[in-house]
Write a protein that holds these residues in place. Sequence first.
Motif, PDB file in Angstrom:
ATOM      1  N   ALA A  79      37.687 -60.837  38.838  1.00  0.00           N
ATOM      2  CA  ALA A  79      37.451 -61.237  39.861  1.00  0.00           C
ATOM      3  C   ALA A  79      36.494 -62.142  40.753  1.00  0.00           C
ATOM      4  O   ALA A  79      36.881 -63.789  41.083  1.00  0.00           O
ATOM      5  CB  ALA A  79      38.181 -60.180  41.004  1.00  0.00           C
TER       6      ALA A  79
ATOM      7  N   ALA B  47      46.924 -64.823  53.604  1.00  0.00           N
ATOM      8  CA  ALA B  47      46.366 -64.748  52.656  1.00  0.00           C
ATOM      9  C   ALA B  47      47.871 -63.884  52.284  1.00  0.00           C
ATOM     10  O   ALA B  47      48.630 -62.833  52.941  1.00  0.00           O
ATOM     11  CB  ALA B  47      44.940 -63.781  51.743  1.00  0.00           C
TER      12      ALA B  47
ATOM     13  N   GLY C 227      41.138 -61.018  45.967  1.00  0.00           N
ATOM     14  CA  GLY C 227      40.413 -61.443  44.877  1.00  0.00           C
ATOM     15  C   GLY C 227      39.332 -61.652  46.049  1.00  0.00           C
ATOM     16  O   GLY C 227      38.059 -61.394  45.210  1.00  0.00           O
ATOM     17  N   ARG C 228      39.802 -62.206  47.422  1.00  0.00           N
ATOM     18  CA  ARG C 228      38.498 -62.500  48.204  1.00  0.00           C
ATOM     19  C   ARG C 228      37.639 -61.159  48.119  1.00  0.00           C
ATOM     20  O   ARG C 228      36.059 -61.249  47.978  1.00  0.00           O
ATOM     21  CB  ARG C 228      39.414 -62.656  49.320  1.00  0.00           C
ATOM     22  CG  ARG C 228      38.172 -62.891  50.151  1.00  0.00           C
ATOM     23  CD  ARG C 228      37.553 -64.099  49.718  1.00  0.00           C
ATOM     24  NE  ARG C 228      37.136 -65.655  49.213  1.00  0.00           N
ATOM     25  CZ  ARG C 228      36.930 -65.814  48.277  1.00  0.00           C
ATOM     26  NH1 ARG C 228      36.004 -65.557  48.705  1.00  0.00           N
ATOM     27  NH2 ARG C 228      37.018 -66.828  48.005  1.00  0.00           N
TER      28      ARG C 228
ATOM     29  N   ARG D 177      37.009 -58.636  46.479  1.00  0.00           N
ATOM     30  CA  ARG D 177      36.319 -58.592  45.489  1.00  0.00           C
ATOM     31  C   ARG D 177      35.357 -58.655  45.092  1.00  0.00           C
ATOM     32  O   ARG D 177      34.364 -58.785  44.876  1.00  0.00           O
ATOM     33  CB  ARG D 177      37.392 -57.951  43.905  1.00  0.00           C
ATOM     34  CG  ARG D 177      38.470 -57.058  44.369  1.00  0.00           C
ATOM     35  CD  ARG D 177      38.710 -56.497  42.791  1.00  0.00           C
ATOM     36  NE  ARG D 177      39.579 -55.879  42.262  1.00  0.00           N
ATOM     37  CZ  ARG D 177      40.605 -54.882  42.264  1.00  0.00           C
ATOM     38  NH1 ARG D 177      40.982 -55.773  41.059  1.00  0.00           N
ATOM     39  NH2 ARG D 177      40.963 -53.860  42.313  1.00  0.00           N
TER      40      ARG D 177
ATOM     41  N   VAL E 262      40.162 -58.679  55.245  1.00  0.00           N
ATOM     42  CA  VAL E 262      40.843 -60.064  54.225  1.00  0.00           C
ATOM     43  C   VAL E 262      42.355 -61.371  55.648  1.00  0.00           C
ATOM     44  O   VAL E 262      42.579 -61.808  55.264  1.00  0.00           O
ATOM     45  CB  VAL E 262      40.540 -60.699  53.418  1.00  0.00           C
ATOM     46  CG1 VAL E 262      41.134 -62.116  52.407  1.00  0.00           C
ATOM     47  CG2 VAL E 262      39.291 -60.335  53.344  1.00  0.00           C
TER      48      VAL E 262
ATOM     49  N   GLU F 299      36.425 -51.242  49.379  1.00  0.00           N
ATOM     50  CA  GLU F 299      37.911 -52.598  48.802  1.00  0.00           C
ATOM     51  C   GLU F 299      38.223 -53.030  49.600  1.00  0.00           C
ATOM     52  O   GLU F 299      38.734 -54.117  50.651  1.00  0.00           O
ATOM     53  CB  GLU F 299      38.054 -53.027  47.365  1.00  0.00           C
ATOM     54  CG  GLU F 299      38.710 -54.000  47.366  1.00  0.00           C
ATOM     55  CD  GLU F 299      39.605 -53.174  45.659  1.00  0.00           C
ATOM     56  OE1 GLU F 299      38.335 -53.724  45.350  1.00  0.00           O
ATOM     57  OE2 GLU F 299      41.007 -52.714  45.236  1.00  0.00           O
TER      58      GLU F 299
ATOM     59  N   ALA G  23      45.543 -62.666  46.801  1.00  0.00           N
ATOM     60  CA  ALA G  23      44.906 -63.559  46.492  1.00  0.00           C
ATOM     61  C   ALA G  23      43.746 -62.865  47.897  1.00  0.00           C
ATOM     62  O   ALA G  23      42.069 -62.798  47.453  1.00  0.00           O
ATOM     63  CB  ALA G  23      44.873 -64.922  48.034  1.00  0.00           C
ATOM     64  N   ALA G  24      43.755 -61.901  48.488  1.00  0.00           N
ATOM     65  CA  ALA G  24      43.004 -61.096  49.321  1.00  0.00           C
ATOM     66  C   ALA G  24      42.598 -60.343  48.626  1.00  0.00           C
ATOM     67  O   ALA G  24      41.151 -60.147  49.268  1.00  0.00           O
ATOM     68  CB  ALA G  24      44.087 -59.937  50.771  1.00  0.00           C
TER      69      ALA G  24
ATOM     70  N   GLU H 113      36.617 -66.592  41.510  1.00  0.00           N
ATOM     71  CA  GLU H 113      36.488 -66.595  42.842  1.00  0.00           C
ATOM     72  C   GLU H 113      35.098 -67.902  43.000  1.00  0.00           C
ATOM     73  O   GLU H 113      35.679 -68.938  43.388  1.00  0.00           O
ATOM     74  CB  GLU H 113      36.337 -65.857  44.136  1.00  0.00           C
ATOM     75  CG  GLU H 113      37.249 -65.013  43.656  1.00  0.00           C
ATOM     76  CD  GLU H 113      38.342 -65.203  44.768  1.00  0.00           C
ATOM     77  OE1 GLU H 113      38.246 -66.675  45.476  1.00  0.00           O
ATOM     78  OE2 GLU H 113      39.771 -64.731  44.832  1.00  0.00           O
TER      79      GLU H 113
ATOM     80  N   VAL I 115      42.163 -67.264  48.852  1.00  0.00           N
ATOM     81  CA  VAL I 115      42.073 -67.528  49.892  1.00  0.00           C
ATOM     82  C   VAL I 115      40.746 -67.924  50.694  1.00  0.00           C
ATOM     83  O   VAL I 115      39.975 -68.278  49.477  1.00  0.00           O
ATOM     84  CB  VAL I 115      41.291 -66.096  50.859  1.00  0.00           C
ATOM     85  CG1 VAL I 115      41.124 -66.320  51.733  1.00  0.00           C
ATOM     86  CG2 VAL I 115      42.247 -64.679  50.040  1.00  0.00           C
TER      87      VAL I 115
ATOM     88  N   THR J 155      42.799 -64.188  57.784  1.00  0.00           N
ATOM     89  CA  THR J 155      43.512 -65.125  56.754  1.00  0.00           C
ATOM     90  C   THR J 155      45.393 -64.797  56.605  1.00  0.00           C
ATOM     91  O   THR J 155      45.389 -63.513  57.049  1.00  0.00           O
ATOM     92  CB  THR J 155      42.906 -65.452  55.241  1.00  0.00           C
ATOM     93  OG1 THR J 155      43.762 -64.233  54.848  1.00  0.00           O
ATOM     94  CG2 THR J 155      41.707 -65.484  55.391  1.00  0.00           C
TER      95      THR J 155
END
Lengths: 202, 202
Positions: free
Chosen positions: B183, A149, A156-157, A159, A143, A136, A153-154, B187, B202, A147
């Motif tokens: 999560a 982010a 979440g992306r 994961r 991420v 992770e 947000a990073a 998403e 993101v 980005t």
Amino acid sequence: MKMKKGLTAKGRATRQRIVVAAALLIREKGIAGTSLDDVRVATATSKSQLFHYFPEGRSDILAAVTEYEACQVLEAQQPFLGDLSTWESWQDWQHAVVTHYTELGQRCPLGSLTAELGKSSPQTRAVVSSLYDKWEAALVRGVETVTSAGRDAALGRARSILTAVQGGVVMLQTTGRTDYLEAALTEAISPLRPVGTQVGSV
Amino acid sequence: MKMKKGLTAKGRATRQRIVVAAALLIREKGIAGTSLDDVRVATATSKSQLFHYFPEGRSDILAAVTEYEACQVLEAQQPFLGDLSTWESWQDWQHAVVTHYTELGQRCPLGSLTAELGKSSPQTRAVVSSLYDKWEAALVRGVETVTSAGRDAALGRARSILTAVQGGVVMLQTTGRTDYLEAALTEAISPLRPVGTQVGSV
């Protein structure tokens, strides 16, 4: 299992050599088919040497091999996982992941070992949690690089990408089909595609 | 395993009653802890009745229970999975999935049964593939209802949602943590949120 304290550099190298050899034997012949004697013969070590490095014998070696195989999961994604700094490198990583798990097919060295140690044993949980954390963290770094982010947000992306790999691999192993893994990874990394190169998707 | 042909409606009902009772026993006492005699006693059936419905005995019952548990995976998501026609229903479904698997924790009735039948046996593959197909079809219908996505995009989105569930559940079972599942699902379904209510991601 803790690394035996006070090993010299040479001792650590010998121990590691035994772990790698045991891992290869287990990949080839399975856990049940690999004895301490097999490991001893393959590494040209004496019984007393083996027990010097692995005081509890078989269970210590299995634990060390499990940790080794967890590292190999990340190794198999290198050098891509360590440098997810461009959209191209994300695509290369995706390709490497799909290729690796397609080649493995129904084999899953780490899965067999954690099944042997107990799928929900504290030992398994520690190894797998540590693997997920490192994985992770590498994805979050990637991420954040491609980005703007924020941290949440990073995360979440990352994961969601990691979960896509786990789910895709499980589905590959039970159905023999790679398209779940491919589709899920494509969708999971698509928000990282640079603006202006977006393709239509739901 | 094929359903024994020529069963009357009453026969089918009796057979189903035996399958459900066996499934409950297995959930409670495990596969190894459940004998044919236990099933016989729990369902008040004679040995000859049992073998009438399950000619191969234990293996036939295990196969039938596996199919039953595969159906239960979808049942646990109803009524939400059958009517994913609004953004609210997608959110309700997500909530139901997370709650269901959080409650199950490390238990996985279908997983234990497929492990017993052989994780990559043709029998397991048939049951699991059929489960994924039905699940995917329900998700595709939902995606098509709430978006204007074409068939391919809807299929990609559905696969990515299904993979998020599989991955999140595997990670929940090995780490005890629900946040991966949450999560990843958040998403995966977020592109289905109606335009104008999008939140930053993101």
